[in-house]
Write an enzyme that holds these catalytic residues in place. Sequence first.
Site, PDB file in Angstrom:
ATOM      1  N   ASP A 407       0.827  -1.207   0.000  1.00 22.45           N
ATOM      2  CA  ASP A 407       0.000   0.000   0.000  1.00 22.45           C
ATOM      3  C   ASP A 407       0.863   1.260   0.000  1.00 22.45           C
ATOM      4  O   ASP A 407       1.905   1.303   0.645  1.00 22.45           O
ATOM      5  CB  ASP A 407      -0.851  -0.049   1.280  1.00 22.45           C
ATOM      6  CG  ASP A 407      -2.147   0.697   1.130  1.00 22.45           C
ATOM      7  OD1 ASP A 407      -2.180   1.672   0.375  1.00 22.45           O
ATOM      8  OD2 ASP A 407      -3.110   0.281   1.779  1.00 22.45           O
ATOM      9  N   GLY A 466      -4.611   3.407  -8.215  1.00 30.73           N
ATOM     10  CA  GLY A 466      -4.670   3.766  -9.633  1.00 30.73           C
ATOM     11  C   GLY A 466      -3.825   4.972 -10.004  1.00 30.73           C
ATOM     12  O   GLY A 466      -3.893   5.449 -11.143  1.00 30.73           O
ATOM     13  N   ASP A 487     -10.563   3.159  -1.979  1.00 23.97           N
ATOM     14  CA  ASP A 487     -11.201   2.059  -1.252  1.00 23.97           C
ATOM     15  C   ASP A 487     -12.697   1.974  -1.551  1.00 23.97           C
ATOM     16  O   ASP A 487     -13.388   2.984  -1.581  1.00 23.97           O
ATOM     17  CB  ASP A 487     -11.056   2.267   0.260  1.00 23.97           C
ATOM     18  CG  ASP A 487      -9.625   2.054   0.715  1.00 23.97           C
ATOM     19  OD1 ASP A 487      -8.722   2.035  -0.135  1.00 23.97           O
ATOM     20  OD2 ASP A 487      -9.418   1.916   1.933  1.00 23.97           O
TER      21      ASP A 487
HETATM   22  C1  GLA Z   1      -5.808   1.278   2.502  1.00 19.93           C
HETATM   23  C2  GLA Z   1      -6.201   0.159   1.551  1.00 19.93           C
HETATM   24  C3  GLA Z   1      -7.216  -0.736   2.233  1.00 19.93           C
HETATM   25  C4  GLA Z   1      -6.602  -1.320   3.498  1.00 19.93           C
HETATM   26  C5  GLA Z   1      -6.132  -0.187   4.406  1.00 19.93           C
HETATM   27  C6  GLA Z   1      -5.329  -0.695   5.596  1.00 19.93           C
HETATM   28  O1  GLA Z   1      -6.871   2.114   2.782  1.00 19.93           O
HETATM   29  O2  GLA Z   1      -6.720   0.693   0.377  1.00 19.93           O
HETATM   30  O3  GLA Z   1      -7.638  -1.763   1.367  1.00 19.93           O
HETATM   31  O4  GLA Z   1      -5.538  -2.155   3.150  1.00 19.93           O
HETATM   32  O5  GLA Z   1      -5.300   0.723   3.704  1.00 19.93           O
HETATM   33  O6  GLA Z   1      -4.922   0.337   6.420  1.00 19.93           O
END
Ligand code: GLA
Length: 697
Positions: A407, A466, A487
């Site tokens: 991430d 993205g 998300d």
């Molecule tokens: C981001 C990701 C989520 C999740 C959180 C965890 O928001 O997009 O899918 O993994 O971090 O903190």
Amino acid sequence: MKPFPFLRSAIGVCLVAAAHQLSAETVWVDTLDLKTAIQDYGTATSKVSLDGNPLMIAGRTFARGFATHAEGWLAIQLDGKARTFSAQVGIDDEVKGKPGGTAEFVVLGDEVKLWSSGLMRLGDAAKTCEVPLAGVKRLELVVTDGEDNNYYDHANWAEAKIETDGATTFATIARISGVPYILTPPAPASPRINGASVFGVRPGSPFLFTVPVTGQRPMTFSASGLPEGLQINAQSGRITGRLAVAGTFAVTLRAENALGRAEKKFRIICGERIALTPPMGWNSWNCFAGEVTADRVKRAADTLVKTGLINHGWTYINVDDFWQNHRGSKDPTLTGPTRDAQGNIQPNVRFGDMKALADYVHELGLKIGLYSSPGPWTCGGCAGSYGHELQDAQAYAEWGFDYLKYDWCSYGGIADGLAADDPKVPSVHWGKGESDLAIAQAPYALMGEALHRQPRDIVYSLCQYGMSDVWKWGDTVGGHSWRTTNDISGTWKSMSGIALAQDKAAPFAQPGNWNDPDMLILGYIGWGNPQPTRLTPDEQYLHFSLWCLFSSPLLIGCDMEKLDDFTLSLLTNDEVIAINQDPLGRQATCVDTVGDVRVYLKKLEDGSVAVGFCNFGRQPAELKYERFAHLGLSGRHTVRDLWRQQEVGTIEAGRDGWPLTIPTHGIVLVKIAPVPVPPAQASATPAPASTKLPAKP
Ligand code: GLA
């Protein structure tokens, strides 16, 4: 006034708890049972902010009220006994310095909008909401995400109270959405081999593939054509071993029980590419978020086996954020050194022995995944991999992990030139990576290389929403999938918005490279407060079908121990899953639009196409579909209803129109295959179209 769209689904009244009485005339909302509130993050809190601070809007503190998060919903049964509702609404000051923090507060009475705050931003003074309620039976307090995203939308209904006409108690309402109807036929008791028909592995990597077979146990498994180095366990159906050299191997899988036998062709491709079909599994984030533990992960894995999901190809058990220690949490289970003296990453006490966890999951015939960030901190504020990329990749491989979700989050601070140990490095920040391609790629290339060097196959899932059109370059940094979007939240708006934005990335989907529109929002989901999904049954059919058409990684996001029959039926339809797992690896795109109906088409390896007629409108759609040229079809075709697993007849492209009824926010999902025309009949007059799909039960 129009009913508010967020609430179109049916509301089931379930009186949950009585309010406490303060006086005969005033009922404070913060005394009601707030557990019924639905929101995209956390749980509604009484008299304090979402993070447990005093409620504060633009410097003004409030002793009473409740806090929620967009998109949020709380409903109260009034039965005409209330006179007014009032509150001071606004964004809580605690999100200062974070991205987002915009929302709209809306009050509905009997599904009619009575008041709206308009768009509110962090720092806006509290707005006074005063709404007369004479005769209103049901009050709904809604917070929308303000048309951007829901990041840090900590929304306060301060001083929220109801003046009553003598009533001293009200109850909050739990929401249900529509009556589920199951279309998936039960799997036969005789063996049926499901799942992918192609599997990629790198030379020398440990091989694990559990042949997914439905049918009565006991069952025995065998395979012919397995290359040297691999063997199948006759009882468990697991193929294990290692392949020394690259090559393509044509294998026949077999399964047999007292009622019959099944056989399936299977290709093993040993080379550099893995994840030749979209990964399928479970991830902890959408249900447990920061409350994940090793025990919960093990139980999810157990349930994946017990429910039989494993027999449909579901494989990965992915631990998301919060297996590491945290940068500043007071929770003792998250406090501790993030790394040891040698720099080795330390799991928190909820997880302890990561190898033991991986072994446990492998013992079940499943695979296991993990989460980290290229920055010093993850999105949740736990330890990331910055400066320790190779060391972390080695640790994952030694523990036995098979999947990494990586991430962006605090890497934004690094991209902007902050030192990793600078306390100002934010946990969530996009930084220059949004505009500078080299900066966006660098941390992913670094970890991609580190994973590639490991002596096991680790699926690499890029999670940077993205940025910089990741679909165009994700493959070059070693990625197997990449999020194309922010998300997903638990709403129709979020799911449909994401679905409608997928076409741009579609040409980049191919075996080993998948566009990821985020995890499934089916079943009990809720980021630490799991509740039944807010999608109606039709929306759930549409959601799962589209993710299959998109060749998206399929990651169940729900509490596995609360799987109901309907959700299970959505996740176990082998003909629908086969669309997702088709070896050609194409992603559906929208090829036609008729009113609110969008027609998505995916080409399949066998020369047929999967077509989804998707109704994004607010009414059922009735149409006579005639534009077969948009589907690239001419001549005679058979049509199979994939959810019902039934042939429904033939269509003659260019002749009669095809009558379709598509439920509101629902889908008709079919497979259309050409009927080979024997030369002698080629000139005969074709019969008229005879296809009529069964109506929704
Ligand atoms: C981001 C990701 C989520 C999740 C959180 C965890 O928001 O997009 O899918 O993994 O971090 O903190």
